[in-house]
Design a protein around this motif. Structure first.
Motif, mmCIF file in Angstrom:
data_model
loop_
_atom_site.group_PDB
_atom_site.id
_atom_site.type_symbol
_atom_site.label_atom_id
_atom_site.label_comp_id
_atom_site.label_asym_id
_atom_site.label_seq_id
_atom_site.Cartn_x
_atom_site.Cartn_y
_atom_site.Cartn_z
ATOM 1 N N LYS A 139 0.816 -1.214 0.000
ATOM 2 C CA LYS A 139 0.000 0.000 0.000
ATOM 3 C C LYS A 139 0.850 1.264 0.000
ATOM 4 O O LYS A 139 0.405 2.323 -0.459
ATOM 5 C CB LYS A 139 -0.914 0.010 1.235
ATOM 6 C CG LYS A 139 -1.993 -1.042 1.212
ATOM 7 C CD LYS A 139 -2.810 -0.997 2.491
ATOM 8 C CE LYS A 139 -3.912 -2.027 2.458
ATOM 9 N NZ LYS A 139 -4.625 -2.079 3.751
ATOM 10 N N LEU A 161 -8.259 -4.435 -5.091
ATOM 11 C CA LEU A 161 -8.326 -3.573 -3.912
ATOM 12 C C LEU A 161 -9.379 -4.072 -2.931
ATOM 13 O O LEU A 161 -9.293 -3.850 -1.734
ATOM 14 C CB LEU A 161 -8.643 -2.135 -4.337
ATOM 15 C CG LEU A 161 -7.485 -1.463 -5.078
ATOM 16 C CD1 LEU A 161 -7.938 -0.175 -5.740
ATOM 17 C CD2 LEU A 161 -6.322 -1.209 -4.120
ATOM 18 N N LEU A 162 -10.380 -4.773 -3.458
ATOM 19 C CA LEU A 162 -11.428 -5.299 -2.580
ATOM 20 C C LEU A 162 -11.025 -6.608 -1.910
ATOM 21 O O LEU A 162 -11.767 -7.136 -1.093
ATOM 22 C CB LEU A 162 -12.717 -5.516 -3.380
ATOM 23 C CG LEU A 162 -13.370 -4.240 -3.898
ATOM 24 C CD1 LEU A 162 -14.546 -4.581 -4.792
ATOM 25 C CD2 LEU A 162 -13.817 -3.383 -2.723
ATOM 26 N N GLY A 163 -9.885 -7.148 -2.318
ATOM 27 C CA GLY A 163 -9.416 -8.365 -1.658
ATOM 28 C C GLY A 163 -9.842 -9.644 -2.340
ATOM 29 O O GLY A 163 -9.923 -10.691 -1.703
ATOM 30 N N PHE A 199 -4.227 -14.502 4.742
ATOM 31 C CA PHE A 199 -4.650 -13.276 4.094
ATOM 32 C C PHE A 199 -4.298 -12.162 5.060
ATOM 33 O O PHE A 199 -4.722 -12.174 6.212
ATOM 34 C CB PHE A 199 -6.159 -13.305 3.833
ATOM 35 C CG PHE A 199 -6.628 -12.168 2.977
ATOM 36 C CD1 PHE A 199 -6.719 -12.309 1.606
ATOM 37 C CD2 PHE A 199 -6.970 -10.948 3.554
ATOM 38 C CE1 PHE A 199 -7.156 -11.261 0.817
ATOM 39 C CE2 PHE A 199 -7.391 -9.894 2.768
ATOM 40 C CZ PHE A 199 -7.492 -10.047 1.390
ATOM 41 N N ASN A 201 -4.044 -7.992 5.773
ATOM 42 C CA ASN A 201 -4.422 -6.642 5.359
ATOM 43 C C ASN A 201 -4.026 -5.712 6.499
ATOM 44 O O ASN A 201 -4.694 -5.651 7.524
ATOM 45 C CB ASN A 201 -5.941 -6.588 5.112
ATOM 46 C CG ASN A 201 -6.401 -5.195 4.713
ATOM 47 O OD1 ASN A 201 -5.593 -4.352 4.311
ATOM 48 N ND2 ASN A 201 -7.696 -4.936 4.851
ATOM 49 N N VAL A 205 -1.412 -5.580 1.563
ATOM 50 C CA VAL A 205 -2.487 -6.564 1.551
ATOM 51 C C VAL A 205 -2.027 -7.669 0.620
ATOM 52 O O VAL A 205 -1.563 -7.422 -0.494
ATOM 53 C CB VAL A 205 -3.844 -5.930 1.138
ATOM 54 C CG1 VAL A 205 -3.725 -5.084 -0.120
ATOM 55 C CG2 VAL A 205 -4.908 -7.010 0.933
HETATM 56 C C1 LIG Z 1 -8.068 -3.518 4.468
HETATM 57 O O1 LIG Z 1 -8.304 -2.806 5.643
HETATM 58 C C2 LIG Z 1 -8.766 -1.497 5.397
HETATM 59 C C3 LIG Z 1 -8.834 -0.772 6.743
HETATM 60 O O2 LIG Z 1 -9.342 -1.609 7.736
HETATM 61 C C4 LIG Z 1 -10.124 -1.560 4.708
HETATM 62 O O3 LIG Z 1 -10.610 -0.270 4.440
HETATM 63 C C5 LIG Z 1 -9.946 -2.291 3.392
HETATM 64 O O4 LIG Z 1 -11.185 -2.477 2.747
HETATM 65 C C6 LIG Z 1 -9.315 -3.655 3.641
HETATM 66 N N1 LIG Z 1 -8.998 -4.223 2.366
HETATM 67 C C7 LIG Z 1 -9.227 -5.487 2.082
HETATM 68 C C8 LIG Z 1 -8.808 -5.918 0.736
HETATM 69 O O5 LIG Z 1 -9.758 -6.254 2.862
#
Ligand SMILES: *[C@@H]1O[C@H](CO)[C@@H](O)[C@H](O)[C@H]1NC(C)=O
Ligand SMILES: *[C@@H]1O[C@H](CO)[C@@H](O)[C@H](O)[C@H]1NC(C)=O
Ligand SMILES: *[C@@H]1O[C@H](CO)[C@@H](O)[C@H](O)[C@H]1NC(C)=O
Length: 807
Positions: free
Chosen positions: A173, A201-203, A245, A247, A252
């Protein structure tokens, strides 16, 4: 004629000198030739490997790459490549890998640097310098020689097509650095291809085409697994990995580690854009595919390139549209299909005389397809199919239209993502008039059908599988070694008839007769391996059976399936070549009282092995294959009595999207499931039924069917004239199973196993296919990982046996 397939060559140049091998390259040393670094656990090797592209040896190009591969896998499988854009070709001075003066790793050849790490190295002088170490997880690490945590560069930060255990896929990040997996251009060219996998970005892990079109997503991480991959939760089967996983504010990422690090596990994005997970099997000496994403190869964006039709039912799933030919057949052979297909005849558009009779472009209707998605179907006011066609004809860039309930849609330029599907729509493809007229008289060689006509019926049932194989068959007059690198593990040989005559001493030693042909013993002169050669006699049936066999066992491999070594087709001759099984077929051992009696332990091993083979056919391959003729005659035994399922001449394919298939009755009376007889569509459960019948015969050492029973005249007192399968059910329910076992075993059995096998058999022969277990469940029952319940009486059999004496 171009050589059929030549893909990543196992580099003989680098036959491991196995001089112990070190995992470290320090400054002042060079890695060159076939020297290599081997990780300390022996799992990975780093060195130069070579790929070959192209056919005729005169214009084939050898490329040398520095890479990491699985050290113990004989099929060279690179998991990382360094000089992807800059292979060393030709030339006399071999490339070298060295740690340079500034501490970076460098590959040099012909006196120039062709690849280097771009690390910012800060060593504290004083004789401290950098070393490159190949670590146990396959990561090449450039670090300080005195401090192992001081890492300057690592290959895990620059992955190619493989995500290894312990490596990350994700993003930093702070710096914005993205670790993504990128497909290779072709099986010979290690340059980056058009497909990539990255963590969004959403994981979610997403698969992308040209970094723009997302064609598959894993779903977001829910704490335990990715939403669209519930299998990861371990609820539906064993898990092989631990998942991580992370974050946090820095980064991330996702990574996995193997629970058993000795397992050889390959998770990679293939040339055609599908993510594969596969496991190396020492027994099978091949990769076993554990899963693919997306499951349907046609789900990959533009996987076949422009102007193609993707057909998911088969090994070769890309075909040119009518009127088009492969842009680069050489690249297609290497699975690089980004070029797709090109028009055989240019459109007439723009020509002043285009309205001259017969010269205007025409439309060819393609039915049952999923419409292309690349160009937005542009809406217009056309209110009939004819008007829609006129709209397309009046625009030179228009390549196709469709007219349906939604109105008229037209497409411009290249057509991508056209997929064959049942109940699909119709697309009208624009072609030059000449092209349309030409079809009636000739078939273009670049098109699907090639030399062998495939009946429409076969295509409909998803039989078309290996167009590649059919093409090879079409060309097999000259003998080539066909070595398809990887998809499904093909490595079969196209033999010349004359060589087979020699190998079998002119078909002199007959081993027996299979369906539609006789089997002869032979010996390959090249390496003196014993082979079994099946010569198919009757032209028509033989052809069908030939294709069924080549398409099924030709493309899959499993330790419990007989191995197809090769085939021959010259004019009317159709011959299949298998590995030879010295112990013959199971029926010889269980039904004939003379000779050796198979011990219980061997019978159990056979029962389990056959179950594994069938489970693989049903669930393990990309398409489900139903064998349709399981019986003792089709179970062969190798020297150690490991069973191999043979004779795939009746096999049926079940496409992924179908759960059952309608087919004419096939198989052998006595092993046929009731649904065959009632004429309904069949499922893999017909094999389960036949398998159950075979199990009973393995237990009892005699035929279930009455015909054979009557020939056993002397022991009618203990079976009460009862049909054996029914007797088993009765004895199971009354708890006395010992009497069921082959008396030739003289009671030397494991009763607990007998009980288990009887229960499994009885479940397998249930009337209702949904009551029968899957072959996967059978394997788990037999290997003891789960316990079968007490089965109910199969009603139909009971009625048959009770009603009359069936004979
Ligand atoms: C990672 O954590 C941040 C802050 O808690 C959050 O805004 C974000 O959506 C998370 N990203 C994922 C990919 O989970
Ligand atoms: C290399 O390291 C120096 C000192 O830490 C830093 O100033 C420079 O920006 C770095 N260069 C690169 C390319 O990272
Ligand atoms: C080793 O390198 C790491 C990372 O650069 C550093 O944090 C650590 O202090 C170093 N240890 C020694 C003994 O120099």
């Amino acid at each position: 004629m171009r050589l059929l397939v030549l893909t990543v060559l196992l580099s003989s140049l680098h036959a491991l000198s196995s001089s112990g091998g070190t995992d470290t390259l320090s400054s002042g040393h060079a890695l060159a030739g076939d020297a290599r670094l081997v990780s300390s656990n022996g799992k990975f090797a780093l060195g130069f490997f070579q790929t070959t592209a192209g056919g005729k040896s005169s214009n084939s190009t050898l490329s040398l790459y520095l890479g990491i591969w699985f050290n113990k896998v004989p099929k060279l499988t690179p998991v990382w490549t360094a000089n992807v854009d800059n292979p060393v070709t030709g030339g006399t001075s071999p490339p070298e890998l060295v740690v340079s003066g500034d501490g970076n790793l460098i590959i040099s050849a012909h006196g120039t640097i062709i690849w280097r790490t771009q690390a910012n190295i800060t060593v504290d002088g004083d004789g401290d310098d950098t070393v490159a170490v190949l670590s146990d997880n396959g990561n090449l690490v450039l670090r300080s020689s005195s401090n192992a945590s001081d890492v300057f560069w690592q290959s895990f930060d620059h992955p190619t097509d493989t995500l290894l255990s312990g490596a990350k896929i994700g993003r930093n990040k702070v710096s914005g650095f993205i670790r993504r997996i990128v497909s290779r251009k072709s099986s010979a060219d290690q340059a980056p291809g058009v497909y990539s996998a990255e963590l969004s970005l959403l994981g979610a892990i997403e698969l992308l085409w040209r970094s723009s079109a997302v064609y598959w997503s894993s779903g977001t991480w829910n704490g335990r697994f990715f939403g669209s991959i519930p299998e990861m939760s371990g609820q539906s089967g064993p898990t092989l990995c631990n998942y991580t996983f992370v974050n946090n504010t820095q980064e991330v990422y996702f990574s996995y580690t193997l629970l058993d690090e000795s397992m050889i596990f390959h998770n990679f994005l293939d040339v055609s854009g599908q993510m594969h997970t596969r496991i190396w099997s020492d027994l099978a000496q091949d990769w076993i595919t554990a899963g693919t994403q997306p499951k349907d190869p046609c789900g990959v964006y533009a996987t076949c390139g422009p102007f193609t039709v993707c057909n998911g039912d088969g090994d070769t799933f890309c075909n040119c549209m009518k009127g088009f030919s492969e842009t680069s057949p050489e690249n297609w052979e290497l699975e690089d299909r980004t070029g797709g297909c090109i028009r055989n005849t240019p459109l007439n558009c723009g020509d002043a005389d285009r309205n001259q009779t017969g010269m205007a472009d025409k439309f060819y209707s393609m039915t049952n397809i999923r419409l292309p998605q690349n160009t937005e179907g542009s809406q217009n006011n056309a209110s009939s199919a004819d008007e829609c066609a006129q709209v397309c004809l009046s625009n030179c860039s228009c390549s196709a239209y469709s007219y349906a309930v939604g109105g008229c849609s037209i497409w411009h330029g290249e057509l991508l993502n056209v997929v064959a599907e049942d109940n699909g729509q119709t697309l009208y493809l624009r072609l030059a008039a000449k092209e349309v007229q030409g079809w009636k008289s000739k078939r273009r060689s670049g098109m699907v059908i090639g030399g062998v006509a495939i009946g429409a019926g076969i295509a409909l049932t998803g039989f078309i599988l290996a167009v590649v194989i059919l093409r090879r068959i079409g060309k097999c007059r000259s003998s080539h070694t066909v070595d398809k690198n990887d998809r499904g593990g093909i490595g079969i040989i196209a033999f010349r008839y004359i060589d087979l005559e020699r190998a079998t001493k002119n078909f002199s030693e007959k081993l027996g007769g299979g369906s539609f042909g006789s089997v002869f013993k032979g010996c390959l002169l090249s390496n003196s391996t014993a082979i079994a050669v099946k010569r198919l006699d009757c032209a028509h049936q033989g052809e069908k059976q030939f294709r069924a066999e080549v398409n099924s066992i030709g493309i899959i491999q499993h330790v419990n399936l007989v191995k197809l070594v090769g085939f021959c087709c010259e004019r009317g001759r159709r011959v299949l070549v298998y590995e030879h099984m010295p112990n013959g077929s199971l029926d010889h051992h269980i039904f004939q009282s003379h000779g050796m009696v198979l011990s219980w332990a061997i019978r159990y091993q056979i029962a389990l092995g056959v179950a594994r083979g069938l489970a693989y056919l049903h669930h393990g391959c990309r398409d489900c294959i139903i064998h349709c003729d399981i019986k003792p005659e089709n179970i062969l035994l190798d020297t150690s009595f490991v069973p191999k399922i043979a004779d795939f001449g009746m096999a049926k394919f079940l496409g992924r999207d179908f759960s059952r298939v309608v087919t004419t009755m096939r198989g052998t009376v006595g092993y046929l499931a009731p649904e065959w007889i009632s004429g309904t569509a069949i499922t893999p459960k017909v094999d389960v039924y036949s398998y159950g019948m075979v199990l009973l015969e393995i237990i009892s050492g005699r035929r279930n069917s009455r015909v054979d029973e009557s020939s056993r005249d002397d022991d009618d007192d203990d079976d009460h004239g009862c049909y054996f399968p029914v007797q088993v059910a009765h004895e199971l329910l009354s708890g006395s199973i010992a009497s069921l076992v082959d008396e030739n075993l003289l009671g030397d059995v494991n009763l607990e196993e007998v009980d288990r096998v009887c229960k499994v058999a009885c479940w397998c022969i249930q009337d209702n296919e949904s009551d029968r277990p899957t072959m996967g469940e059978v394997v788990r029952f037999l290997d003891g990982t789960s316990e079968p319940d007490m089965p109910p009486m199969p009603r139909l059999l009971n009625a048959m046996a009770g009603g009359s004496n069936l004979a």
